[in-house]
Design a protein around this motif. Sequence first.
Motif, mmCIF file in Angstrom:
data_model
loop_
_atom_site.group_PDB
_atom_site.id
_atom_site.type_symbol
_atom_site.label_atom_id
_atom_site.label_comp_id
_atom_site.label_asym_id
_atom_site.label_seq_id
_atom_site.Cartn_x
_atom_site.Cartn_y
_atom_site.Cartn_z
ATOM 1 N N ASN A 36 36.622 31.216 46.602
ATOM 2 C CA ASN A 36 35.402 31.319 45.795
ATOM 3 C C ASN A 36 35.347 32.627 45.019
ATOM 4 N N ALA A 37 35.804 33.713 45.647
ATOM 5 C CA ALA A 37 35.800 35.011 44.979
ATOM 6 C C ALA A 37 36.701 34.983 43.754
ATOM 7 N N THR A 38 37.877 34.378 43.888
ATOM 8 C CA THR A 38 38.814 34.269 42.759
ATOM 9 C C THR A 38 38.182 33.475 41.619
ATOM 10 N N ALA A 39 37.510 32.381 41.947
ATOM 11 C CA ALA A 39 36.851 31.551 40.930
ATOM 12 C C ALA A 39 35.739 32.335 40.227
ATOM 13 N N LYS A 40 34.953 33.096 40.997
ATOM 14 C CA LYS A 40 33.864 33.889 40.409
ATOM 15 C C LYS A 40 34.410 34.981 39.479
ATOM 16 N N LEU A 41 35.499 35.611 39.891
ATOM 17 C CA LEU A 41 36.112 36.659 39.058
ATOM 18 C C LEU A 41 36.646 36.064 37.755
ATOM 19 N N ARG A 42 37.325 34.946 37.864
ATOM 20 C CA ARG A 42 37.884 34.312 36.657
ATOM 21 C C ARG A 42 36.775 33.855 35.710
ATOM 22 N N ALA A 43 35.658 33.453 36.256
ATOM 23 C CA ALA A 43 34.545 32.987 35.423
ATOM 24 C C ALA A 43 34.011 34.090 34.508
ATOM 25 N N VAL A 44 34.122 35.352 34.938
ATOM 26 C CA VAL A 44 33.632 36.460 34.096
ATOM 27 C C VAL A 44 34.770 37.125 33.321
ATOM 28 N N GLY A 45 36.008 36.645 33.496
ATOM 29 C CA GLY A 45 37.126 37.192 32.734
ATOM 30 C C GLY A 45 37.976 38.191 33.479
ATOM 31 N N LEU A 46 37.829 38.268 34.793
ATOM 32 C CA LEU A 46 38.654 39.158 35.616
ATOM 33 C C LEU A 46 39.654 38.318 36.395
ATOM 34 N N ASP A 47 40.645 38.984 36.983
ATOM 35 C CA ASP A 47 41.651 38.237 37.735
ATOM 36 C C ASP A 47 42.042 39.015 38.983
ATOM 37 N N VAL A 48 42.664 38.318 39.930
ATOM 38 C CA VAL A 48 43.110 38.944 41.174
ATOM 39 C C VAL A 48 44.577 39.315 41.016
ATOM 40 N N GLN A 49 44.859 40.600 41.162
ATOM 41 C CA GLN A 49 46.227 41.063 41.055
ATOM 42 C C GLN A 49 46.942 40.982 42.401
ATOM 43 N N ARG A 50 46.188 41.325 43.455
ATOM 44 C CA ARG A 50 46.798 41.377 44.780
ATOM 45 C C ARG A 50 45.728 41.163 45.837
ATOM 46 N N VAL A 51 46.161 40.633 46.966
ATOM 47 C CA VAL A 51 45.273 40.459 48.118
ATOM 48 C C VAL A 51 45.906 41.195 49.290
ATOM 49 N N THR A 52 45.152 42.089 49.901
ATOM 50 C CA THR A 52 45.629 42.761 51.118
ATOM 51 C C THR A 52 44.717 42.356 52.264
ATOM 52 N N TYR A 53 45.262 42.443 53.476
ATOM 53 C CA TYR A 53 44.507 41.981 54.636
ATOM 54 C C TYR A 53 44.266 43.119 55.613
ATOM 55 N N ILE A 54 43.105 43.064 56.230
ATOM 56 C CA ILE A 54 42.740 44.012 57.275
ATOM 57 C C ILE A 54 42.338 43.215 58.514
#
Length: 196
Positions: free
Chosen positions: A127-145
């Motif tokens: 959902n976060a990826t979809a929300k970011l793309r909707a405003v014109g941003l993108d996910v470059q990398r995902v890190t985990y904790i």
Amino acid sequence: MKNFFNFLKSKSFLIQLGLALIVLVVFIFGVLQWLKSSTNHGEFVEVPDLAKLTVTEMRKVIDDADLRYEVLDSANYNPDFPRFSVIEQNPPAGNKVKQNRKVYVTVNPSGYKKVSVPDIIQVTLRNATAKLRAVGLDVQRVTYIDEFGKDMVYRIKYKGKYIEEGYKLPKTSKVELVCGNGYESEGSKVKSASEE
């Protein structure tokens, strides 16, 4: 009535009618000549190609072509064109137009417009990826904790720094999402036990 028809057949009426026709023809001819000279009838200028010219260069080219221009704002940055250069024109290059015709030009802004980072904390990665793309941003990398919520977004990073919801970024920017791996760390267990 008979006198009227006799007048229509008289020489003086025919002379006046002929003079009126001559004056009308001369008047119409004069008006047509005036229109031709004032509108440059039959004289055309070819619209120059203004693509990728800076505003200063475009002004000189337009002046040399005996045309006028009006700059239209552009909200959309085009990376294929230099900043502050002409990206569109109307009428297009090569069209034949009258002298002093106005050419409308759209200028490339200095960069992408800025958009606000949406609220994606405690939202699933998908959902976060979809929300970011909707405003014109993108996910470059995902890190985990080590966090209990698997694929749940806990933090957002941009160029190595943590950012919050509402932070303004240039459109097309890429962010890093820090998500939970579904593993509850020992610290989290102790904290949960102490909270009880």
